[in-house]
Design an enzyme around this catalytic site. Structure first.
Site, short mmCIF file in Angstrom:
data_model
loop_
_atom_site.label_atom_id
_atom_site.label_comp_id
_atom_site.label_asym_id
_atom_site.label_seq_id
_atom_site.Cartn_x
_atom_site.Cartn_y
_atom_site.Cartn_z
N GLY A 36 -7.67 -9.85 3.98
CA GLY A 36 -6.87 -10.03 2.76
C GLY A 36 -5.40 -10.23 3.10
N HIS A 37 -4.88 -9.37 3.98
CA HIS A 37 -3.48 -9.51 4.42
C HIS A 37 -3.28 -10.86 5.12
CE1 HIS A 37 -3.75 -4.92 4.65
NE2 HIS A 37 -2.72 -5.10 3.85
N GLN A 61 6.62 5.80 -1.72
CA GLN A 61 5.70 5.34 -2.75
C GLN A 61 4.41 6.15 -2.80
OE1 GLN A 61 5.30 1.28 -0.96
NE2 GLN A 61 3.16 1.48 -1.55
N GLY A 149 -0.65 -9.84 -3.09
CA GLY A 149 -2.07 -9.95 -3.41
C GLY A 149 -2.36 -9.53 -4.84
N SER A 189 -9.47 -3.45 1.52
CA SER A 189 -8.34 -2.53 1.40
C SER A 189 -8.25 -1.71 2.68
CB SER A 189 -8.58 -1.58 0.21
OG SER A 189 -7.70 -0.48 0.30
P1 AMP Z 1 -0.70 -3.17 1.53
O1 AMP Z 1 -0.70 -3.22 3.02
O2 AMP Z 1 -1.91 -2.50 0.95
O3 AMP Z 1 0.60 -2.67 0.96
O4 AMP Z 1 -0.83 -4.68 1.05
C1 AMP Z 1 0.08 -5.66 1.46
C2 AMP Z 1 -0.16 -6.90 0.64
O5 AMP Z 1 -1.49 -7.38 0.84
C3 AMP Z 1 -0.02 -6.63 -0.87
O6 AMP Z 1 0.64 -7.73 -1.49
C4 AMP Z 1 -1.46 -6.53 -1.31
O7 AMP Z 1 -1.67 -6.84 -2.67
C5 AMP Z 1 -2.12 -7.55 -0.41
N1 AMP Z 1 -3.56 -7.27 -0.32
C6 AMP Z 1 -4.14 -6.07 -0.11
N2 AMP Z 1 -5.49 -6.18 -0.15
C7 AMP Z 1 -5.76 -7.48 -0.41
C8 AMP Z 1 -6.96 -8.23 -0.60
N3 AMP Z 1 -8.15 -7.65 -0.53
N4 AMP Z 1 -6.86 -9.56 -0.84
C9 AMP Z 1 -5.64 -10.16 -0.92
N5 AMP Z 1 -4.47 -9.51 -0.76
C10 AMP Z 1 -4.53 -8.19 -0.51
#
Ligand code: AMP
Length: 283
Positions: A36-37, A61, A149, A189
């Site tokens: 996803g990232h 946060q 995301g 996630s």
């Molecule tokens: P995080 O590391 O959880 O803070 O996420 C960093 C970025 O990656 C944020 O903009 C999230 O929304 C995005 N993100 C996290 N999980 C996914 C996913 N499954 N698909 C697309 N983007 C994602």
């Protein structure tokens, strides 16, 4: 890929003569990276000359200190994946580089209604912490494009509002990328790696509940659908913070739908101590 550890080195690097006029895409993350990232990195590479990623597990946060302590850290694997994905610059700051004056909240962001519902309601202070870190990161990186995301639907709205509050709407475009999912529908996630094997199987029920709402949208009233979705989660052993249907633009809960209004279903629920969130645009 260049790895930079301080804001001053990053600012200095980005101000180099040959880089200053380049179009810059920025992907902020908390690491423990998954596809996803990496899809955000791809989106940035496709539309910019330079892609900058940050990895910073932002203490301000986390409303729950245990969640912060247990947040997965996989920095070596992250560096490998980012390099392979073609990232140009990785910024990995320490806490005192992001918060030179300490982690107390030194300003407050007026997020209005957005902060009183869903994640704002169940994670008090969370979005103030998000704004604090994203504001600082945007000031340092000064990107043309920011990649977020849809997985974090409300966070996308909060950061869009933050950029407006910063007066930077003309300078920074927000690009919202689709949620990447596992084969069974579970939204990817970083927290998924904390699920035990049994909970990992059950976790896909969130996707099933959201899909059920979407599929039955025209067959039942929204209150019935909400109840059915919540029961599906409860019967699978979740502790549910919320599973609700809201206006996709304002996030106000909708119970009487006119058949036109754009809707989103949003969910947050715990399996043991792991809190999962997901959402689905319904129409
Ligand atoms: P995080 O590391 O959880 O803070 O996420 C960093 C970025 O990656 C944020 O903009 C999230 O929304 C995005 N993100 C996290 N999980 C996914 C996913 N499954 N698909 C697309 N983007 C994602």
């Amino acid at each position: 890929m260049i790895i930079i550890k301080t804001a001053s080195q990053l600012a200095q690097y980005l101000q180099k003569q040959d880089l200053v006029s380049l179009k810059k895409g920025f992907v902020p993350t908390m690491g423990a990276l998954h596809p996803g990232h990496l899809s955000l990195i791809d989106a940035s590479r496709n539309a910019n000359d330079l892609t900058i990623c940050s990895i910073f597990v932002n203490p301000t946060q986390f409303n729950d200190p245990r969640d912060f302590e247990k947040y997965p850290v996989t920095i070596d694997a992250d560096i490998y994946q980012l390099e392979k994905a073609g990232t140009d610059v990785l910024y990995i700051p320490a806490v005192n580089d992001i918060y030179p004056n300490g982690t107390h909240l030194d300003k407050s962001y007026d997020l209005g209604f957005l902060e009183s519902v869903f994640e704002g309601k169940y994670r008090p202070g969370h979005f103030q912490g998000v704004c604090q870190v994203v504001h600082r990161l945007l000031d340092i990186v000064q990107p043309n494009n920011l990649y977020l995301g849809q997985k974090d639907y409300q966070q996308c709205m909060v950061i869009t509002k933050l950029i407006a509050l910063m007066g930077a709407k003309e300078k920074i475009s927000v690009n919202i990328c689709p949620t990447l999912r596992e084969a069974d529908g579970l939204a990817m996630s970083s927290r998924n790696m904390r699920l035990n094997a049994e909970d990992r199987t059950i976790a896909a029920s969130i996707y099933q509940a959201l899909t059920m709402i979407k599929n039955e949208l025209h067959q039942a009233d929204l209150t019935t659908l909400q109840q059915k979705a919540e029961n599906l989660l409860l019967n699978n052993g979740f502790k549910v913070d919320y599973i609700e249907i809201a206006d996709a633009i304002t996030l106000e809960t909708v119970s009487n739908w006119d058949g036109q209004q754009k809707l989103v279903a949003l969910a947050a629920a715990f399996l043991h101590e792991v809190r999962l969130i997901d959402n689905m645009v319904l129409n």
